[in-house]
Design a protein around this motif. Structure first.
Motif, PDB file in Angstrom:
ATOM      1  N   ALA A   1      -3.993   4.029   0.004  1.00  0.00           N
ATOM      2  CA  ALA A   1      -4.261   3.952   1.450  1.00  0.00           C
ATOM      3  C   ALA A   1      -3.898   2.585   2.032  1.00  0.00           C
ATOM      4  O   ALA A   1      -3.453   2.488   3.171  1.00  0.00           O
ATOM      5  N   ASP A   2      -4.054   1.519   1.230  1.00  0.00           N
ATOM      6  CA  ASP A   2      -3.729   0.170   1.719  1.00  0.00           C
ATOM      7  C   ASP A   2      -2.255  -0.187   1.509  1.00  0.00           C
ATOM      8  O   ASP A   2      -1.871  -1.343   1.610  1.00  0.00           O
ATOM      9  N   THR A   3      -1.429   0.813   1.190  1.00  0.00           N
ATOM     10  CA  THR A   3       0.022   0.728   0.945  1.00  0.00           C
ATOM     11  C   THR A   3       0.390   0.068  -0.382  1.00  0.00           C
ATOM     12  O   THR A   3       1.565  -0.132  -0.657  1.00  0.00           O
ATOM     13  N   THR A   4      -0.591  -0.264  -1.205  1.00  0.00           N
ATOM     14  CA  THR A   4      -0.310  -0.776  -2.545  1.00  0.00           C
ATOM     15  C   THR A   4       0.296   0.355  -3.371  1.00  0.00           C
ATOM     16  O   THR A   4      -0.193   1.483  -3.338  1.00  0.00           O
TER      17      THR A   4
END
Length: 143
Positions: A107-110
């Motif tokens: 979700a945090d683009t990691t």
């Protein structure tokens, strides 16, 4: 077992084997709808020490997110599944291993890389001339 029964049982085993091909194809071609097809009303998933009794909507949401944010570099069976049938052909099970590798975007683009081996068991019941999944269990081999 008569020759007719043997032929019928081989046909039933082929149907379960074809499930595996469809299962893998659904993963690599991003088809979350596959995972809610042919589920029994009392379906249970055994995972991480939990007995999960999810609705079709919950399962669809889970696989939509999972497949939509995952790219597989590898998703394949490790050997042929072990497929068994009850004496009357009304229950079947499949035990198999999978090699799964790729990347998942959180979700945090990691982006998280993964490369794992899984052991799985699927239990089927024959209802109205088709197989329905009544239970699944899987676990990941520790690194």
């Amino acid at each position: 077992m008569t020759a007719d029964m043997s032929t019928e049982f081989e046909a039933l085993r082929r149907e379960i084997r074809e499930y595996h091909d469809a299962f893998i194809e659904a993963h690599v071609s991003n088809r979350p709808d596959f995972f809610v097809q042919d589920l029994s009303d009392d379906y249970v998933n055994v995972s991480r020490g939990e007995l999960l009794r999810q609705t079709e909507d919950e399962i669809l949401e889970l696989f939509t997110d999972y497949l939509g944010n995952t790219t597989f570099s590898e998703y394949r069976l490790l050997g042929e599944p072990t497929i068994g049938l009850s004496k009357d052909g009304s229950v079947a099970w499949s035990i198999f291993r999978l090699k799964v590798a790729g990347a998942r975007t959180l979700a945090d683009t990691t982006e998280v890389q993964f490369d794992s081996t899984w052991g799985c068991l699927v239990l089927f019941e024959r209802r109205d001339g088709r197989w329905v999944r009544i239970a699944e269990a899987s676990n990941r081999k520790p690194d």
